[in-house]
Design a protein around this motif. Structure first.
Motif, PDB file in Angstrom:
ATOM      1  N   GLY A   2       0.744  -1.207   0.138  1.00 32.69           N
ATOM      2  CA  GLY A   2      -0.033   0.029  -0.054  1.00 32.69           C
ATOM      3  C   GLY A   2       0.907   1.347   0.162  1.00 32.69           C
ATOM      4  N   LEU A   3       0.282   2.358   0.465  1.00 30.28           N
ATOM      5  CA  LEU A   3       1.155   3.678   0.731  1.00 30.28           C
ATOM      6  C   LEU A   3       0.919   4.128   1.862  1.00 30.28           C
ATOM      7  N   GLY A   4       1.718   4.279   2.766  1.00 29.76           N
ATOM      8  CA  GLY A   4       1.887   4.667   4.094  1.00 29.76           C
ATOM      9  C   GLY A   4       2.483   6.151   4.147  1.00 29.76           C
ATOM     10  N   GLY A   5       2.136   6.957   5.260  1.00 28.98           N
ATOM     11  CA  GLY A   5       2.998   8.083   5.413  1.00 28.98           C
ATOM     12  C   GLY A   5       3.206   8.262   7.065  1.00 28.98           C
ATOM     13  N   GLY A   6       4.275   9.261   7.336  1.00 28.59           N
ATOM     14  CA  GLY A   6       4.784   9.426   8.715  1.00 28.59           C
ATOM     15  C   GLY A   6       4.955  10.740   9.020  1.00 28.59           C
ATOM     16  N   GLU A  43      -1.691   9.239   6.842  1.00 27.97           N
ATOM     17  CA  GLU A  43      -2.400   8.171   5.993  1.00 27.97           C
ATOM     18  C   GLU A  43      -2.783   8.778   4.574  1.00 27.97           C
ATOM     19  N   ILE A  44      -1.729   9.165   3.928  1.00 29.87           N
ATOM     20  CA  ILE A  44      -1.911   9.783   2.706  1.00 29.87           C
ATOM     21  C   ILE A  44      -2.127   8.745   1.584  1.00 29.87           C
ATOM     22  N   GLY A  45      -2.216   7.546   1.876  1.00 32.63           N
ATOM     23  CA  GLY A  45      -2.676   6.456   0.879  1.00 32.63           C
ATOM     24  C   GLY A  45      -4.189   6.478   0.637  1.00 32.63           C
ATOM     25  N   PHE A  46      -4.895   6.815   1.749  1.00 31.78           N
ATOM     26  CA  PHE A  46      -6.331   6.813   1.569  1.00 31.78           C
ATOM     27  C   PHE A  46      -6.942   8.217   1.169  1.00 31.78           C
ATOM     28  N   GLU A  87      -8.269  11.189  -8.200  1.00 32.60           N
ATOM     29  CA  GLU A  87      -9.129  12.176  -8.848  1.00 32.60           C
ATOM     30  C   GLU A  87      -9.868  10.973  -9.996  1.00 32.60           C
ATOM     31  N   PRO A  88     -11.190  10.988 -10.135  1.00 31.47           N
ATOM     32  CA  PRO A  88     -11.822   9.944 -11.259  1.00 31.47           C
ATOM     33  C   PRO A  88     -11.258  10.230 -12.525  1.00 31.47           C
ATOM     34  N   GLY A  89     -10.904   8.966 -13.329  1.00 36.35           N
ATOM     35  CA  GLY A  89     -10.413   9.105 -14.514  1.00 36.35           C
ATOM     36  C   GLY A  89      -8.986   9.118 -14.565  1.00 36.35           C
ATOM     37  N   VAL A 149      -8.299   5.328  -4.308  1.00 36.74           N
ATOM     38  CA  VAL A 149      -7.462   6.058  -3.323  1.00 36.74           C
ATOM     39  C   VAL A 149      -5.985   6.052  -4.083  1.00 36.74           C
ATOM     40  N   LEU A 150      -5.451   6.836  -3.469  1.00 36.41           N
ATOM     41  CA  LEU A 150      -3.902   7.191  -3.788  1.00 36.41           C
ATOM     42  C   LEU A 150      -3.161   5.761  -3.940  1.00 36.41           C
TER      43      LEU A 150
END
Length: 417
Positions: A245-249, A266-269, A273-275, A285-286
């Motif tokens: 996934g993608l995590g942030g701290g 929690e930047i991964g959530f 953007e649609p499309g 989500v990111l």
């Protein structure tokens, strides 16, 4: 004198979790006269020696504000516990040459375990921050029983190698993503939901004889970076962990900032953007795009067979164009979130790590910074984006630091327990 962990305070009953750990991670080494001054000041002096090899007692006194007799008493205890060593005498000064002090790497050790959706990694770390042993197994969606078997094998391998003194191990840190069994990932088996709500401390505690310390994987990686990586140069930074996934701290003024419910970073959530390439009808989500899962999906769609259970981290031969397109799309998707990070937090740097080759992480960092500057407009400040010093095994190394924080290194929580 025999090594006695009791000199450094008892471990928290049942181990520690993210909610009760408020680590002081920065270079500030001011002493204290509060109720738990003895324990805290001892940790401060040990930290001063660890971060400043060949330091003298007089220099520690100037750095911490502690008195010379206090420094003498504390360093005497640290010598007796074999946590510091005499590195010889200073040369060229007036008067009696002062003793130079260094950390003893063999003074104590900790084990770090990283559980993720594509691998399980275990490292043994010494007090100087050197990885003495590494054991990793590429396995997609390892079940709890699988993890226990891997940990058992890894600990036995460390024991057999003789790389560390098993009697001087402080504990086991465990780093894993939040909601490990709940977040939807490509190819995730239904049985993986067994991780949801599982008592991980009890699970690992049934395999190893040491205390257990649990944290989020991105948080552990950021803590590791603060202690043994770029944190020496940047007291405030935002950390990106590109894993399954993608995590942030978030580290601000040397302290890891968790937020009201310990879910900061929690930047991964953040919505995609649609499309946008990598998203879906609802936008997604990111981390659908900026993750190893997102890259794997691209590779599989292009006919490459690399999956999350691939036995190597190397990317498939001939996949350069796919990887380049993923980097471009990932960098573009990161631009808006990183603009928000810069405006809201004003970090000194954004540090990127993950289980990708270093050159791929470097290219992603460069591309993300270019997109950030292209779209920033009148952005007050744009922090540089670069690969973290600790990258591939960062969560495991960060996990190994958790027992040191609990037992050896300065922590605000020590003063409030």
């Amino acid at each position: 004198m025999a090594f006695d962990l009791a000199d450094f305070g008892p471990p928290a009953s049942g181990g520690t979790s993210a909610s009760d750990r408020a680590a002081r991670l920065g270079a500030s080494l001011s002493g204290t006269n509060l109720a738990r001054a003895g324990d805290y000041n001892q940790r401060v002096v040990l930290q001063a020696v660890r971060r400043n090899p060949d330091i003298t007692r007089a220099e520690i006194a100037r750095m911490t504000g502690l008195t010379a007799p206090t420094i003498a008493n504390i360093t005497g205890r640290l010598f007796e516990a074999d946590l510091i060593v005499d590195a010889g005498r200073t040369q060229g000064g007036r008067g009696q040459p002062a003793t130079r002090l260094q950390i003893n790497p063999d003074g104590c050790f900790a084990v770090g375990l990283n559980i993720d959706r594509d691998h399980v990694t275990l490292v043994a770390l010494d007090l100087a921050g050197t990885v003495r042993s590494r054991f990793t197994r590429q396995i997609a969606f390892a079940m709890p029983g699988d993890v226990c078997d891997i940990v058992r094998d890894a600990v036995e391998a460390i024991r057999t190698s003789g790389s560390i003194d098993m009697n001087r191990v402080l504990g086991v840190g465990v780093a894993l993503p939040d909601d490990l069994g709940r977040v939807t990932m490509p190819h995730r088996p239904a049985a993986y939901a067994r991780w949801d709500g599982l008592d991980v401390a009890a699970l690992i505690g049934g395999v190893v004889p040491w205390s257990i310390h649990i944290d989020n994987d991105a948080a552990a990686a950021a803590i590791g970076e603060a202690q043994f990586g770029s944190g020496h140069d940047h007291s405030s930074f935002f950390y990106l962990l590109v894993s399954a996934g993608l995590g942030g701290g978030l580290v601000i003024d040397g302290s890891y900032v968790r937020g009201a419910t310990a879910r900061s970073g929690e930047i991964g959530f953040l919505p995609l953007e649609p499309g946008h390439p990598g998203g879906h009808a609802g936008g997604g989500v990111l981390q659908d795009l900026v993750s190893l899962s997102g890259l794997t999906a691209r590779l599989e769609a292009a006919g490459f067979t690399r999956g999350l259970d691939d036995p190597t981290i190397a990317l498939p031969t001939g996949s350069g164009a796919v990887v380049a397109a993923w980097i471009a799309d990932a960098a573009d998707a990161l631009a808006s979130p990183l603009i928000a990070v810069n405006c809201l937090i004003n970090p000194a740097a954004v540090l990127v790590s993950g289980r990708l080759p270093d050159n791929i992480l470097d290219r992603l960092a460069i591309a993300a910074y270019e997109r950030l500057r292209d779209r920033a407009g009148v952005l007050p400040a744009a922090a540089p984006i670069r690969r973290a010093t600790l990258s591939r095994d960062a969560p495991a190394v960060g996990a190994a630091i958790l027992p040191f924080l609990d037992r050896m290194l300065p922590s605000d929580s020590i003063l409030m327990k």
